[in-house]
Design an enzyme around this catalytic site. Structure first.
Site, PDB file in Angstrom:
ATOM      1  N   LYS A   1      -5.935   3.836  40.758  1.00 41.36           N
ATOM      2  CA  LYS A   1      -6.764   3.061  41.689  1.00 41.36           C
ATOM      3  C   LYS A   1      -6.928   3.828  42.997  1.00 41.36           C
ATOM      4  O   LYS A   1      -8.017   3.906  43.569  1.00 41.36           O
ATOM      5  CB  LYS A   1      -6.125   1.687  41.945  1.00 41.36           C
TER       6      LYS A   1
ATOM      7  N   ASP B   1      -9.223  -8.651  43.545  1.00 45.07           N
ATOM      8  CA  ASP B   1      -8.824  -8.830  42.146  1.00 45.07           C
ATOM      9  C   ASP B   1      -9.486 -10.071  41.545  1.00 45.07           C
ATOM     10  O   ASP B   1      -9.525 -10.229  40.324  1.00 45.07           O
ATOM     11  CB  ASP B   1      -7.302  -9.050  42.057  1.00 45.07           C
TER      12      ASP B   1
ATOM     13  N   GLN C   1      -0.105  -5.452  42.794  1.00 42.95           N
ATOM     14  CA  GLN C   1      -0.036  -5.092  41.380  1.00 42.95           C
ATOM     15  C   GLN C   1       0.887  -6.051  40.624  1.00 42.95           C
ATOM     16  O   GLN C   1       2.007  -6.314  41.055  1.00 42.95           O
ATOM     17  CB  GLN C   1       0.445  -3.627  41.241  1.00 42.95           C
TER      18      GLN C   1
HETATM   19  N1  GUN Z   1      -1.815  -5.817  36.305  1.00 42.27           N
HETATM   20  C1  GUN Z   1      -2.538  -5.576  35.190  1.00 42.27           C
HETATM   21  N2  GUN Z   1      -3.858  -5.654  35.467  1.00 42.27           N
HETATM   22  C2  GUN Z   1      -3.965  -5.938  36.775  1.00 42.27           C
HETATM   23  C3  GUN Z   1      -5.073  -6.130  37.641  1.00 42.27           C
HETATM   24  O1  GUN Z   1      -6.240  -6.076  37.263  1.00 42.27           O
HETATM   25  N3  GUN Z   1      -4.755  -6.396  38.933  1.00 42.27           N
HETATM   26  C4  GUN Z   1      -3.476  -6.489  39.369  1.00 42.27           C
HETATM   27  N4  GUN Z   1      -3.280  -6.771  40.643  1.00 42.27           N
HETATM   28  N5  GUN Z   1      -2.438  -6.313  38.597  1.00 42.27           N
HETATM   29  C5  GUN Z   1      -2.678  -6.045  37.307  1.00 42.27           C
END
Ligand code: GUN
Length: 283
Positions: free
Chosen positions: A53, A120, A97
């Protein structure tokens, strides 16, 4: 016949090129989009996602900052960090996350993020807006899936979509987004009886269960569009999806590969949401 492979990697590349231009434009107006990522603990998969990311942000000119917190951090301390980021004018998107350690409530964390910075799309306010068809931050994986289907010029309206998996992050919202596009949606999950009977009826089959090779061609109607959201590592260390790709591609009309399918689109839509959030500060 072999299916058309839907390359999320290629579409992500195209979209990110366009985004570079948008970020430049914003820069001309004195706004640099900013994303804050919070990573709790040292789960290797989460570390790898977070690195991807950050790299993607850098490539298109989004400012990104990473807050790494130990596994033992208290919920209170984490919520304080989020409050500080909610109030930081240079931060337009906040991502914590997931998953989080057991002693921290995911619900409390998600609900502490300012919905206006919830890139998100996990906050109940954004989920409610999505469900009622209002402007909202859309969750990145489901959003990316809809973009991939549309980019192939596949009509969604009136199609029978079957979603296998009902997670809050993928299964539930992808069904909702496709319903918003006027599809007829069926959800299958671990308690579904006669799974094959349902999946075989799908014009568009979305599989998000997190189990390697959960489905093969026997579950797929001839000519169906297959979207594989799974990312699973086999004992040999190979990344594979929830769908047996080699088998499924013989019956599907279109199929997403793993890797190079849905994954790159998830990050791309995160970048998109962050840019949109930054643009909103100029409204
Ligand atoms: N863990 C797995 N996929 C995601 C996501 O799209 N966003 C976040 N914040 N955590 C995750």
């Amino acid at each position: 016949m072999s299916a058309i492979i839907i390359s999320g990697k290629e579409l992500a590349k195209e979209k990110r090129e366009q985004m570079k231009g948008k970020v430049k434009q914003l820069g001309g107006k004195g706004v640099v989009p900013g994303l804050a990522v919070i990573l709790v603990g040292s789960d290797p998969a989460s570390q790898s996602y977070v690195r991807s990311k950050q790299k993607a942000c850098k490539e298109i000119g989004i400012h990104s900052e990473l807050e790494e917190l130990p596994e033992t951090v208290s919920e209170k301390e984490l919520l304080q960090k989020i409050h500080a980021l909610n109030n930081a004018p240079h931060i337009h998107g906040i991502l914590v996350q997931l998953p989080l350690p057991k002693h921290i409530s995911e619900k409390a964390v998600i609900e502490t993020i300012d919905p206006a910075k919830d890139v998100d799309g996990f906050h109940p306010i954004n989920i409610g807006r999505m469900m009622t068809g209002q402007e909202a931050f859309l969750p990145c994986t489901p959003f990316g899936i809809v973009e991939m289907i549309k980019a192939q010029q596949i009509d969604i309206e009136g199609k029978h979509v079957v979603v296998v998996g009902r997670s809050n992050i993928v299964g539930k919202p992808v069904g909702q987004l496709l319903l918003n596009e006027n599809a007829t949606v069926t959800y299958c999950h671990s308690r579904t009886k006669n799974m094959k009977q349902h999946t075989k009826a799908a014009d568009i089959l979305v599989v998000a269960v997190g189990k390697a090779h959960f489905l093969n061609r026997e579950y797929i109607k001839d000519g169906a569009v297959v979207i594989d959201v799974g990312v699973n590592r086999t004992e040999e260390g190979k990344l594979v999806g929830d769908v047996d790709f080699e088998s499924a591609k013989e019956t599907a009309s279109h199929i997403t590969p793993v890797p190079g399918g849905v994954g790159p689109m998830t990050i791309t839509m995160l970048l998109h949401n962050t840019i949109i959030s930054a643009e909103r500060t100029l409204r």
